[in-house]
Design an enzyme around this catalytic site. Sequence first.
Site, PDB file in Angstrom:
ATOM      1  CE  LYS A  96      -3.982   1.651   2.629  1.00 16.93           C
ATOM      2  NZ  LYS A  96      -5.033   2.301   3.399  1.00 16.93           N
ATOM      3  CB  SER A 116      -8.134   0.547   5.863  1.00 12.00           C
ATOM      4  OG  SER A 116      -8.747   1.882   5.405  1.00 12.00           O
ATOM      5  CB  SER A 122      -8.148   3.877   2.918  1.00 11.23           C
ATOM      6  OG  SER A 122      -7.156   3.314   4.126  1.00 11.23           O
TER       7      SER A 122
HETATM    8  N1  GLN Z   1     -12.707   4.487   6.337  1.00  9.14           N
HETATM    9  C1  GLN Z   1     -12.732   4.225   7.557  1.00  9.14           C
HETATM   10  C2  GLN Z   1     -11.365   6.035   7.607  1.00  9.14           C
HETATM   11  O1  GLN Z   1     -12.047   6.099   6.365  1.00  9.14           O
HETATM   12  C3  GLN Z   1     -11.440   3.420   8.224  1.00  9.14           C
HETATM   13  C4  GLN Z   1      -9.863   3.401   7.088  1.00  9.14           C
HETATM   14  C5  GLN Z   1      -8.234   2.365   7.702  1.00  9.14           C
HETATM   15  O2  GLN Z   1      -9.002   1.697   7.734  1.00  9.14           O
HETATM   16  N2  GLN Z   1      -7.504   3.719   7.115  1.00  9.14           N
HETATM   17  O3  GLN Z   1     -11.642   6.509   8.692  1.00  9.14           O
END
Ligand code: GLN
Length: 468
Positions: A73, A172, A148
């Site tokens: 990532k 994410s 994400s």
């Molecule tokens: N969707 C969640 C957020 O926007 C989780 C994101 C993540 O785990 N990095 O914070």
Amino acid sequence: MFKSVREVQSAISSGSSVLEILEHYLTRIQNHQHLNAFLEVFEESARRDALRVQEKISKGTAGKLAGVVLGIKDNLCYQGHTVTASSQILENFTSLYTATSVQRLLAEDAIIIGRLNCDEFAMGSSNETSAYGPVLNYLNPDFVPGGSSGGSAVAVQAGLCTVALGSDTGGSVRQPASWTGTIGLKPTYGRISRYGLIAYASSFDQVGVFSSDLDDAWLLYSIMAGKDPLDATSSSQPVSQSTDIPTHLRFGIIKDYMELPGLDAEVKSAFNGAVQKLREKGHAIKEFNFPYLDFVVPVYYVLSTAEASSNLARFDGIHFGKRAENAEGIDETYVNSRTEGFGLEVKRRIVTGTFVLSNEQYEAYYAKGQKVRRLLYQATKDMFKEVDCILLPTTPSSAFKIGDVKDPIQMYLQDIFTVHANLTGNPAMNIPLSQSSNGMPFGIQLMTDHFEEALLFHASRTVNDARD
Ligand code: GLN
């Protein structure tokens, strides 16, 4: 197409070269550029590494991941390579060191093929906040892959690498795994070093794994897990092995979660079907009341934005990346660099986080949020006195179409089943479960007590086997 470490390594045993395997993936990436999963392919260093690993294989000194092609990532540092967190503010920034998680995989001879698209600074649930465009779901390009870590999920889903790393702050890894039909693991908080992972919300962030095969997720996990002197929050507890695991497991189900009005009927019925199969196989099922569901998403967004506003203060146009042109003086340089460099969602979170930390609001939001977090932790610990593993949906539905969810609150609610494990620090993973009538996949989520990853994998195999 190689879908697992076993397949890659058996190809090598039957005479394929590491370079041939790498070329196979490079060609697939080339042919699937429209998915926008990779922000950059590290062709040169990957080819060089392939030759080096080949030599080690012939000398008999190769590591456990020889031939395995890994995508990372774009928020994990890899020395000498660009890392941007999918943000314009870090455009052209080169990592000065390598993340410990990545380093440990390199030490076992993994080859890093490139960096994967994600939501900007890992803030999002659909991969639509990336400054470099959305990632498309391989099964149907009209749909989002989740976020994400959307690029990591799609890279594994589409066979563009053997395995991939993501990060999971509020879901994410598990949420995009659910929407791409892949396996996604978030270990216990502190189990894998965060050194070299660009911080979003430091008390939540964990490095996680995407794979198509449970054994691969375990293999990568067990290589990366363990104390790192470079991360003070990494745990020194020994990495658990699969010992003394009972044949019949005790599974817990949270009634309040299953009664959520937003839970899609198809997801609910597949989930209940899986539970029924487990019951038939002789596993115990216990139902819990957990009257905190309404709090998990708000508390997560209060605390994570507070931490984000503090973590992202370092991107000021002076220390890192993008600096606004034609700004006069230090204040204007800060303001213009941040205004130009950050996207809308990141700004929204910085503003929210600054608000909840402000003198007037601190007690009402941040301090209150911490208290609720503690309550959730204790209530979850209590459930694990009675069961081995809690089962819950990973996502309220399968993937939506690109552009369909515009309201930020609607977007935040996609995380309703995943933020729990981040708030409490428990390990949790998604395994594929079924698909909606439109053909898009969704998974089931398993959660165990802290540092019980071996049990988590055992339970995942049990759920998998019971389904077939
Ligand atoms: N969707 C969640 C957020 O926007 C989780 C994101 C993540 O785990 N990095 O914070």
